[in-house]
Design a protein around this motif. Structure first.
Motif, PDB file in Angstrom:
ATOM      1  N   LYS A  79      -1.183  15.036  -5.535  1.00 43.13           N
ATOM      2  CA  LYS A  79      -1.856  14.173  -4.547  1.00 43.13           C
ATOM      3  C   LYS A  79      -3.183  13.601  -5.053  1.00 43.13           C
ATOM      4  O   LYS A  79      -4.184  13.542  -4.337  1.00 43.13           O
ATOM      5  N   PHE A 123       0.853   4.755  -2.040  1.00 43.65           N
ATOM      6  CA  PHE A 123       0.788   6.044  -1.343  1.00 43.65           C
ATOM      7  C   PHE A 123       1.917   6.979  -1.778  1.00 43.65           C
ATOM      8  O   PHE A 123       1.739   8.202  -1.799  1.00 43.65           O
ATOM      9  N   VAL A 142       1.242  11.071  -0.614  1.00 46.17           N
ATOM     10  CA  VAL A 142       0.645  11.281   0.712  1.00 46.17           C
ATOM     11  C   VAL A 142       1.469  10.665   1.832  1.00 46.17           C
ATOM     12  O   VAL A 142       1.035  10.638   2.987  1.00 46.17           O
ATOM     13  N   ILE A 143       2.669  10.174   1.499  1.00 40.82           N
ATOM     14  CA  ILE A 143       3.538   9.579   2.505  1.00 40.82           C
ATOM     15  C   ILE A 143       4.980   9.849   2.093  1.00 40.82           C
ATOM     16  O   ILE A 143       5.297   9.896   0.894  1.00 40.82           O
ATOM     17  N   HIS A 171       0.840  -1.199   0.000  1.00 42.15           N
ATOM     18  CA  HIS A 171       0.000   0.000   0.000  1.00 42.15           C
ATOM     19  C   HIS A 171       0.874   1.247   0.000  1.00 42.15           C
ATOM     20  O   HIS A 171       0.536   2.256  -0.627  1.00 42.15           O
ATOM     21  N   GLU A 172       2.011   1.173   0.675  1.00 37.05           N
ATOM     22  CA  GLU A 172       2.889   2.337   0.766  1.00 37.05           C
ATOM     23  C   GLU A 172       3.430   2.741  -0.602  1.00 37.05           C
ATOM     24  O   GLU A 172       3.628   3.923  -0.866  1.00 37.05           O
TER      25      GLU A 172
END
Length: 204
Positions: free
Chosen positions: A140, A47, A52-53, A43-44
């Motif tokens: 984003k 992201f 967003v990370i 998932h990262e």
């Protein structure tokens, strides 16, 4: 009248293999698979493309899913160097871009990609012909969200009906069409077929 050609990056202009950096650094097959899944199928990773990370936060979460300290070290190494090993340009597509530019088209990029790509996008073939580049992490949001296409149009002052989009994913083409930009799904990677199609987009 189509005046601008908008390209996706991965699997259109640049080939990608998420396992290449893992094969380069990790000998053990089981560990290599575990690191690949933890980093590139996470998932990262998504992201990061969404912006967003941070890479530091993403790495901590990726490493938390690995069982050994060595695997965690390899995850950090692979995340740091993936762009050096996992991507290579399609030189034939670089020639397509050059020809389109010579015909007078504006050339743009609209790609779901992390901020890392802002430091190494020179890998894109024909990059010297591009009039504008937009990566999802900058704004984003991601294709096929309409906001991504709207950012493209607004940032570069483009009219959707004057743009033509080339992407390897049908959903992204559908998203573009919903925003008024027609497109071509390059899922088969057939450059000759794409060139033939592009030669007729303005009724030539």
């Amino acid at each position: 009248m189509i005046k601008n050609i908008v390209f996706d990056m991965g699997k259109v202009l640049v080939h990608y293999d998420a396992d290449m950096v893992c094969r380069h650094f990790i000998e053990d097959e089981a560990e290599r698979k575990a690191v690949r899944i933890a980093v590139f199928e996470s998932h990262e990773w998504l992201f990061l493309d969404m912006g967003v990370i941070s890479e530091e936060e993403a790495l901590k979460k990726m490493q938390a899913r690995l069982d050994t300290e060595h695997a965690k070290e390899m995850a950090a190494l692979c995340l740091e160097h993936w762009h050096e090993y996992n991507m290579w340009p399609d030189k034939e597509m670089g020639e397509v871009i050059r020809q389109l530019k010579e015909k007078g088209y504006g050339i743009y990029l609209c790609s779901n990609a992390s901020l890392r790509l802002l430091t190494c996008y020179n890998i894109i073939p024909g990059i010297e012909y591009f009039d504008g580049i937009l990566f999802s992490a900058e704004v984003k949001c991601m294709k096929p969200q309409k906001e991504m296409y709207c950012h493209l149009f607004e940032r570069f002052h483009l009219k959707p009906e004057e743009c033509f989009f080339i992407d390897d994913m049908p959903l992204n083409i559908e998203g573009a069409k919903a925003c008024g930009m027609d497109g071509y799904c390059f899922a088969d990677g057939d450059v000759a077929r794409l060139k033939e199609f592009l030669s007729h987009i303005n009724g030539d």
